[in-house]
Design a protein around this motif. Sequence first.
Motif, PDB file in Angstrom:
ATOM      1  N   ARG A 139      88.731  21.422   6.033  1.00 55.99           N
ATOM      2  CA  ARG A 139      89.562  20.562   5.193  1.00 55.99           C
ATOM      3  C   ARG A 139      88.999  20.455   3.783  1.00 55.99           C
ATOM      4  NH1 ARG A 139      94.445  18.988   7.410  1.00 55.99           N
ATOM      5  NH2 ARG A 139      94.226  19.323   9.636  1.00 55.99           N
ATOM      6  N   LYS A 140      87.655  20.510   3.670  1.00 54.28           N
ATOM      7  CA  LYS A 140      87.033  20.371   2.351  1.00 54.28           C
ATOM      8  C   LYS A 140      85.635  20.982   2.388  1.00 54.28           C
ATOM      9  CE  LYS A 140      85.622  16.873  -1.023  1.00 54.28           C
ATOM     10  NZ  LYS A 140      85.500  15.436  -1.289  1.00 54.28           N
ATOM     11  N   LYS A 151      86.440  28.145   2.533  1.00 54.07           N
ATOM     12  CA  LYS A 151      87.240  27.268   1.682  1.00 54.07           C
ATOM     13  C   LYS A 151      88.183  26.429   2.554  1.00 54.07           C
ATOM     14  CE  LYS A 151      90.767  30.817   0.843  1.00 54.07           C
ATOM     15  NZ  LYS A 151      90.555  31.425   2.107  1.00 54.07           N
ATOM     16  N   ALA A 152      88.737  25.386   1.960  1.00 54.02           N
ATOM     17  CA  ALA A 152      89.697  24.539   2.658  1.00 54.02           C
ATOM     18  C   ALA A 152      90.857  25.401   3.166  1.00 54.02           C
ATOM     19  CB  ALA A 152      90.207  23.446   1.728  1.00 54.02           C
TER      20      ALA A 152
END
Length: 114
Positions: free
Chosen positions: A49-50, A89-90
């Motif tokens: 998600r982050k 990455k997200a």
Amino acid sequence: MQYLQIIVILTTLIIGIPLTSIAGNSDANEVQTTPADETALPMVAGEIRKVDPATGKITIKHDEIPNFGMPAMTMLFKAGDPAMLEQFKAGDKVKFAVDKVDGALTIVSLELAE
């Protein structure tokens, strides 16, 4: 019987074994490992998600993490290798392994899901 419970709790606190591994209801497939035994850790499916390089942490929405008896949820993990912060990455769907390193839940293995 109460003394036995106290001994189990104190032993757990002293050596850090999760109570679920001592309880009679533990699953035979549960894996309890140490950081030195990373290959035995279960790989868990999730979605990033982050990624936060400033803090060295990754937020992942994940399935159950059986070695910690943790249900599916979204949570923040320390990245065990700083390279993880640059390679992922997200939105990436991943498989990862988590262990407790220096008292923090840490991603010790991370790869793109097939």
